[in-house]
Structure formats: C-alpha cells, structure tokens
Design a protein around this motif. Structure first.
Motif, PDB file in Angstrom:
ATOM      1  N   SER A 175      53.799  45.037  12.417  1.00 16.59           N
ATOM      2  CA  SER A 175      53.118  43.878  12.058  1.00 16.59           C
ATOM      3  C   SER A 175      51.875  43.923  12.761  1.00 16.59           C
ATOM      4  CB  SER A 175      53.745  42.569  12.386  1.00 16.59           C
ATOM      5  OG  SER A 175      55.129  42.421  11.727  1.00 16.59           O
ATOM      6  N   ALA A 176      51.662  44.410  13.721  1.00 15.05           N
ATOM      7  CA  ALA A 176      50.181  44.638  14.477  1.00 15.05           C
ATOM      8  C   ALA A 176      49.187  45.603  13.743  1.00 15.05           C
ATOM      9  CB  ALA A 176      50.314  45.133  15.811  1.00 15.05           C
ATOM     10  N   THR A 177      50.172  46.743  13.177  1.00 17.98           N
ATOM     11  CA  THR A 177      49.166  47.369  12.446  1.00 17.98           C
ATOM     12  C   THR A 177      48.548  46.927  10.980  1.00 17.98           C
ATOM     13  OG1 THR A 177      50.162  49.402  13.189  1.00 17.98           O
ATOM     14  CG2 THR A 177      49.246  49.607  11.223  1.00 17.98           C
ATOM     15  N   GLY A 178      49.697  45.970  10.408  1.00 17.45           N
ATOM     16  CA  GLY A 178      49.218  45.544   9.282  1.00 17.45           C
ATOM     17  C   GLY A 178      48.271  44.444   9.450  1.00 17.45           C
ATOM     18  N   GLY A 179      48.246  43.704  10.528  1.00 18.25           N
ATOM     19  CA  GLY A 179      47.154  42.767  10.749  1.00 18.25           C
ATOM     20  C   GLY A 179      45.937  43.378  11.044  1.00 18.25           C
ATOM     21  N   TYR A 180      45.760  44.450  11.680  1.00 14.59           N
ATOM     22  CA  TYR A 180      44.725  45.154  12.093  1.00 14.59           C
ATOM     23  C   TYR A 180      43.880  45.594  10.720  1.00 14.59           C
ATOM     24  CZ  TYR A 180      41.654  48.696  13.861  1.00 14.59           C
ATOM     25  OH  TYR A 180      40.480  49.547  13.976  1.00 14.59           O
ATOM     26  N   LEU A 181      44.838  46.088   9.841  1.00 18.49           N
ATOM     27  CA  LEU A 181      44.207  46.789   8.579  1.00 18.49           C
ATOM     28  C   LEU A 181      43.841  45.783   7.782  1.00 18.49           C
ATOM     29  CD1 LEU A 181      46.527  49.801   7.899  1.00 18.49           C
ATOM     30  CD2 LEU A 181      44.279  49.782   8.331  1.00 18.49           C
ATOM     31  N   ASP A 182      44.478  44.568   7.759  1.00 18.45           N
ATOM     32  CA  ASP A 182      44.163  43.486   6.839  1.00 18.45           C
ATOM     33  C   ASP A 182      42.650  42.843   7.249  1.00 18.45           C
ATOM     34  OD1 ASP A 182      44.499  41.368   4.799  1.00 18.45           O
ATOM     35  OD2 ASP A 182      44.836  39.872   6.526  1.00 18.45           O
ATOM     36  N   ALA A 183      42.532  42.889   8.548  1.00 18.46           N
ATOM     37  CA  ALA A 183      41.234  42.351   9.232  1.00 18.46           C
ATOM     38  C   ALA A 183      40.248  43.318   8.900  1.00 18.46           C
ATOM     39  CB  ALA A 183      41.457  41.972  10.554  1.00 18.46           C
ATOM     40  N   ARG A 184      40.234  44.530   8.929  1.00 15.99           N
ATOM     41  CA  ARG A 184      39.525  45.744   8.692  1.00 15.99           C
ATOM     42  C   ARG A 184      39.176  45.784   7.126  1.00 15.99           C
ATOM     43  NH1 ARG A 184      38.256  50.299  12.242  1.00 15.99           N
ATOM     44  NH2 ARG A 184      37.055  50.629  10.393  1.00 15.99           N
ATOM     45  N   ASN A 185      40.077  45.423   6.174  1.00 18.62           N
ATOM     46  CA  ASN A 185      39.822  45.227   4.861  1.00 18.62           C
ATOM     47  C   ASN A 185      39.002  44.037   4.510  1.00 18.62           C
ATOM     48  OD1 ASN A 185      41.062  47.771   4.450  1.00 18.62           O
ATOM     49  ND2 ASN A 185      43.119  46.739   4.108  1.00 18.62           N
ATOM     50  N   LYS A 186      39.125  43.149   5.249  1.00 13.93           N
ATOM     51  CA  LYS A 186      38.175  42.002   5.038  1.00 13.93           C
ATOM     52  C   LYS A 186      36.739  42.177   5.718  1.00 13.93           C
ATOM     53  CE  LYS A 186      41.470  39.214   6.010  1.00 13.93           C
ATOM     54  NZ  LYS A 186      42.550  37.748   6.401  1.00 13.93           N
ATOM     55  N   ASP A 187      36.546  43.181   6.095  1.00  8.19           N
ATOM     56  CA  ASP A 187      35.001  43.585   7.056  1.00  8.19           C
ATOM     57  C   ASP A 187      35.073  42.825   8.165  1.00  8.19           C
ATOM     58  OD1 ASP A 187      34.164  45.077   4.885  1.00  8.19           O
ATOM     59  OD2 ASP A 187      33.616  43.498   3.623  1.00  8.19           O
ATOM     60  N   GLY A 188      36.048  42.483   9.077  1.00  8.69           N
ATOM     61  CA  GLY A 188      36.104  41.799  10.125  1.00  8.69           C
ATOM     62  C   GLY A 188      35.754  42.851  11.219  1.00  8.69           C
ATOM     63  N   THR A 189      35.333  42.600  12.279  1.00  7.48           N
ATOM     64  CA  THR A 189      34.886  43.118  13.320  1.00  7.48           C
ATOM     65  C   THR A 189      35.964  43.901  14.191  1.00  7.48           C
ATOM     66  OG1 THR A 189      34.954  41.720  15.059  1.00  7.48           O
ATOM     67  CG2 THR A 189      33.030  41.655  13.706  1.00  7.48           C
ATOM     68  N   GLU A 190      35.740  45.023  14.935  1.00  6.19           N
ATOM     69  CA  GLU A 190      36.676  45.599  15.553  1.00  6.19           C
ATOM     70  C   GLU A 190      37.445  44.753  16.432  1.00  6.19           C
ATOM     71  OE1 GLU A 190      39.144  49.030  16.537  1.00  6.19           O
ATOM     72  OE2 GLU A 190      37.804  48.574  14.764  1.00  6.19           O
ATOM     73  N   GLY A 191      36.703  43.720  17.150  1.00  6.25           N
ATOM     74  CA  GLY A 191      37.221  42.703  17.895  1.00  6.25           C
ATOM     75  C   GLY A 191      38.294  42.047  17.179  1.00  6.25           C
ATOM     76  N   GLN A 192      37.828  41.286  15.956  1.00  6.39           N
ATOM     77  CA  GLN A 192      38.658  40.668  15.199  1.00  6.39           C
ATOM     78  C   GLN A 192      40.005  41.242  14.853  1.00  6.39           C
ATOM     79  OE1 GLN A 192      35.547  39.498  12.327  1.00  6.39           O
ATOM     80  NE2 GLN A 192      36.001  37.361  12.847  1.00  6.39           N
ATOM     81  N   ALA A 193      39.775  42.534  14.357  1.00  2.74           N
ATOM     82  CA  ALA A 193      40.868  43.305  13.875  1.00  2.74           C
ATOM     83  C   ALA A 193      41.992  43.735  14.842  1.00  2.74           C
ATOM     84  CB  ALA A 193      40.587  44.684  13.318  1.00  2.74           C
ATOM     85  N   LEU A 194      41.606  43.977  16.266  1.00  2.42           N
ATOM     86  CA  LEU A 194      42.436  44.247  17.184  1.00  2.42           C
ATOM     87  C   LEU A 194      43.256  42.622  17.609  1.00  2.42           C
ATOM     88  CD1 LEU A 194      40.314  46.506  19.538  1.00  2.42           C
ATOM     89  CD2 LEU A 194      42.555  47.019  18.201  1.00  2.42           C
ATOM     90  N   ALA A 195      42.306  41.743  17.505  1.00  2.32           N
ATOM     91  CA  ALA A 195      42.756  40.308  17.992  1.00  2.32           C
ATOM     92  C   ALA A 195      44.056  39.951  16.944  1.00  2.32           C
ATOM     93  CB  ALA A 195      41.847  39.345  18.351  1.00  2.32           C
TER      94      ALA A 195
END
Length: 330
Positions: A175-195
């Motif tokens: 689930s963490a991996t899915g949340g990370y990739l989802d944030a990156r795909n929405k052009d979130g920052t690395e910090g947002q993706a990790l959070a």
C-alpha cells in the motif's frame, strides 16, 4: 557503420552485465549502438559501459519496464488463471519498492522503472489484463471490474497469509508503494510521495491486523451448526468490510492533508467546476465520489471476508473431523 551483429553485441554485454541489464540493453536503438561501439573501440569497454549507465540508463530502464508491462497485460488477458498466480507473486515482490525510495542515497532521484518498481507495475498490468479477460467474457461494466478486483485481492491475501506478521508488513509496504507512485504520478514532490506512502502503508497494516485476527480465530472456533456458521461468516464479513472502509477513509483524509490541491478529492472538485457545476454542486459531487469509494471498499472487504471466513471454518471443520477420527482409532 561497422555495427556488430546482435549476437556478438549481447555476448559482449553479458560478460559484465546482469541478466536484467542485458535485457535493457537489447532495447538500444541502432544509433545508440553506434555510439556504444565507437566508445568501446576507441576508449574500451568501461567507457562504453559508462555511456550506457549514465546517458542511457533511464531511457533503457523505461523501455524495458514498458515492454514488461505490455507483456504482462497480454499474459493476464490470454492466460487469466495463470495470471492470478503471477499477480499475487509480483505483488509480494513489488511491495518493497517503497523501501527502495525511502532508502535511496541523499540527493539521488528515484528511477521508477528499476528494481521492485518494475515488479509492482507488472503486477498492476497483469491485473488489468485479467480484468480485460473478464470484460471480454462477461461484458464491460463496473460490477465485473469490482468482482475481478475483489477476487484478486483475495488471492493476494491468501498468498500472504502463511507469512504471518511478515505478510502483514508486506501488505503495508504494498500500500505504501501504491501511495508513493500515486503521489508521483500526480506530480507531487518526493516528500509528499514518501509521506503519502507512509500514511497509506501504516493505515493498511494497522486495520488489516483486525481482519487477520478474526480469520485466525475462525480456524479454532467450534462450529456446531448452520447458525454458528452463518453468524461467524457475518462477523468476519463485517470485520473485513469495516476494516476496508476505515482504511479507505484514512487514505482519503491523508491524501487531502498531504497532497492538497493535488489530492483525488480536489482534482475531482476541479473537474466538476470545469464541467460547469457551481462550487457547492462540485463539492457535493466530490464528496459523493469519496463516499462511493469508501462504500465500495467496504463491500469488497465484506465479500472477501465472507469467502475467506468460510474457507477458514471449512479448514477448521476438516481438522476437527480428522482429529476425531484419529482419536476414535487410537
């Protein structure tokens, strides 16, 4: 000019590269191979390898992963039964992708087409292929997609079940991996993706624990008749359904808190505004979308809990009968 044969090219590469790297390098264009051989001839193998590792690295890994995704999608569609097993295995292997991002060296960007990220994307592609197979057989509608996703979720849970606490950690990391990739795909920052990944992983592991405890309880709870069976089945369905709803609600809240205007809710709201709805109407519709996702998660969880709960009680009954038979003959 003077380009060597593909067979000779792969012989050279395989002498110092991993199997995956060889497969990546197969995707080089003719022009890229020309540069590669020029550097090898003039400056040696190390210079050619450095060229492939620096300038071409991300292009090659992206091409390789895209090829893997297309093959996985075709495989899932053409061989859905075998695809179910592949999906479960790749999900387990891909779960560690979040750790790959979390533990990267400071200052380095994460290549989303390397390592476990490829496994995770292959799992998603296989799932999409299986859904296409189901659509081809039963028609394209939301119910078919929902039931297919629920069935695959069950097989993923079954694959992790023998692992105990490790399986719970794998579910959280997935689930963490899915949340990370989802944030990156929405052009979130690395910090947002990790959070986002951390929030979704923690929510999954925390709430999933309750449904696993319920399943373990059913494996030892005596069942004296149909009433007990139905009661236990309903209890596990409610437990699993409420767990999935709580997880989805937690993910919705964390998505809004971390991603802000890039959250699913705000994106839906803006889409409704762009479609001509008033601000009030757009918020109402965005809220309805969120509640529908939470409701569907609960429904899928209840169905999954009922099926897995029935299996756990059947196993319990079989073990009890075997123990009784052994006691009788001894």
């Amino acid at each position: 000019k003077g380009r060597k044969s593909p067979a000779r090219f792969l012989d050279i590469l395989s002498s110092y590269d991993s199997k995956r790297r060889v497969e990546e390098l197969k995707t080089m264009t003719d022009e890229e191979q020309d540069v590669y051989y020029y550097l090898m001839g003039k400056y040696g193998a190390n210079a050619a390898k450095e060229y492939a590792s620096s300038e071409l690295d991300r292009k090659l890994s992206e091409r390789f992963t895209n090829n893997e995704i297309e093959e996985a999608k075709k495989f899932g569609e053409q061989h859905p039964i075998m695809g179910i097993g592949t999906n479960a295995i790749e999900n387990i292997q891909g779960s560690s992708a979040y750790l790959q991002a979390l533990l990267k060296k400071p200052g380095n960007d994460v290549d989303l087409n390397k390592g476990a990220f490829t496994d995770y994307k292959v799992a998603q592609a296989t799932q999409e292929g299986i859904k296409n197979a189901a659509r081809n057989t039963f028609g394209e509608n939301g119910a078919v997609d929902f039931l297919t996703d629920t069935g695959l979720s069950i097989t993923q849970n079954l694959a992790r079940l023998p692992m105990g606490k490790a399986g719970l950690a794998i579910a959280g990391l997935g689930s963490a991996t899915g949340g990370y990739l989802d944030a990156r795909n929405k052009d979130g920052t690395e910090g947002q993706a990790l959070a986002s990944g951390a929030a979704q992983g923690i929510a999954e592991a925390f709430f999933e624990k309750f449904s696993l405890e319920g399943l373990r309880g059913l494996k030892t709870t005596p069942v004296y008749g149909a009433r007990d069976f139905i009661k236990n089945l309903a209890r596990q369905g409610i437990t699993e359904g409420s767990e999935e709803m709580a997880t989805e609600l937690a993910n919705t809240l964390s998505d809004r808190a971390i991603m802000g205007k890039q959250s699913d809710y705000d994106i839906a709201y803006q889409n409704y505004i762009d479609a001509g709805y008033s601000e009030k109407e757009a918020r109402v519709r965005a809220n309805i979308d969120s509640m529908q996702k939470i409701g569907l998660a609960g429904l899928g969880g209840a169905l999954s809990g009922g099926i897995m709960g029935g299996g756990a009680m059947a196993l319990n009954g079989a073990n009890t009968a075997a123990a009784g038979k052994q006691a009788y003959y001894t």
